[in-house]
Design a protein around this motif. Sequence first.
Motif, short mmCIF file in Angstrom:
data_model
loop_
_atom_site.label_atom_id
_atom_site.label_comp_id
_atom_site.label_asym_id
_atom_site.label_seq_id
_atom_site.Cartn_x
_atom_site.Cartn_y
_atom_site.Cartn_z
N SER A 12 0.83 -1.21 0.00
CA SER A 12 0.00 0.00 0.00
C SER A 12 0.86 1.26 0.00
N THR A 13 0.41 2.29 -0.71
CA THR A 13 1.08 3.59 -0.68
C THR A 13 0.05 4.71 -0.65
N HIS A 14 0.46 5.81 -0.02
CA HIS A 14 -0.43 6.97 0.07
C HIS A 14 0.27 8.29 -0.26
N ASP A 15 1.61 8.31 -0.23
CA ASP A 15 2.34 9.54 -0.54
C ASP A 15 3.71 9.18 -1.10
N ASP A 16 4.51 10.21 -1.41
CA ASP A 16 5.81 9.99 -2.05
C ASP A 16 6.74 9.14 -1.20
N ALA A 17 6.78 9.42 0.08
CA ALA A 17 7.68 8.67 0.96
C ALA A 17 7.29 7.20 1.00
N GLU A 18 6.00 6.93 1.05
CA GLU A 18 5.55 5.54 1.09
C GLU A 18 5.80 4.84 -0.24
N LEU A 19 5.71 5.57 -1.33
CA LEU A 19 6.01 4.96 -2.62
C LEU A 19 7.48 4.57 -2.69
N ALA A 20 8.35 5.44 -2.20
CA ALA A 20 9.78 5.12 -2.19
C ALA A 20 10.06 3.88 -1.34
N THR A 21 9.40 3.81 -0.19
CA THR A 21 9.56 2.64 0.69
C THR A 21 9.07 1.38 0.00
N ALA A 22 7.93 1.50 -0.65
CA ALA A 22 7.36 0.34 -1.35
C ALA A 22 8.27 -0.13 -2.47
N LEU A 23 8.76 0.80 -3.29
CA LEU A 23 9.59 0.42 -4.43
C LEU A 23 10.90 -0.22 -3.98
N ALA A 24 11.39 0.19 -2.82
CA ALA A 24 12.63 -0.40 -2.29
C ALA A 24 12.43 -1.88 -1.96
N ALA A 25 11.18 -2.27 -1.70
CA ALA A 25 10.88 -3.67 -1.38
C ALA A 25 10.69 -4.51 -2.64
N LYS A 26 10.82 -3.87 -3.81
CA LYS A 26 10.64 -4.56 -5.10
C LYS A 26 9.31 -5.33 -5.16
N PRO A 27 8.20 -4.60 -5.03
CA PRO A 27 6.89 -5.25 -4.96
C PRO A 27 6.43 -5.78 -6.31
N ASP A 28 5.49 -6.72 -6.25
CA ASP A 28 4.88 -7.26 -7.46
C ASP A 28 3.70 -6.40 -7.91
#
Length: 208
Positions: free
Chosen positions: A106-122
């Motif tokens: 899940s993402t809601h803002d820029d910081a969360e998107l960066a965190t999510a992408l670092a996890a290499k999500p599907d």
Amino acid sequence: MPYPDRNAYPDRFYPVVDSLAWVERLTKLGVGTIQLRAKDLNDAEALQIVTDALAITEGTQAKLVVNDYWRAAIVAGAKYLHLGQEDLADADLKAIREAGLSLGVSTHDDAELATALAAKPDYVALGPIFFTTLKSMRFEPQGIPKITEWKKRIGTIPLVAIGGIKFEHAAEIFAAGADSIAVVSDVTQNTDPDARVRQWLGLPAEAA
């Protein structure tokens, strides 16, 4: 709306439910991706509900996505996992990947998107697109233009839109760049959930 691609993950229609009864109901209706989001369970309860849900979907077209309970997902042999940001911070990503679990975040803002992408999500989920009463949100509605922006930023990673979305919004949300729409109240609080699900699946409402 075209019938969902059975090989795609997550499917274009992606209901999120909180009970085994809903998992069974949706599975029988032919739903391809179902997220089980049951809150506030201890480890034993989580393992039981995940195991039971997997038994319901075994041998069917349904892909069961476990929300939050990554340890239970690993032990039960699930294949799909979804984590919110807080869950992601506490999760053992190495163990999740070694177990072969597909991961959505899940993402809601820029910081969360960066965190999510670092996890290499599907896949990446963006929400809430619209106002939702289902849970108190610290984030304002994102609006449809944000979908287009997020999709440009994540490229080929599937984008799931969630939050207050109804079937009537689907065409516009897909056109904005979403690959999948996660739906909660439009199904679970509908006066005729089965007909609504068939509508999402592109089936005639009267089809058995």
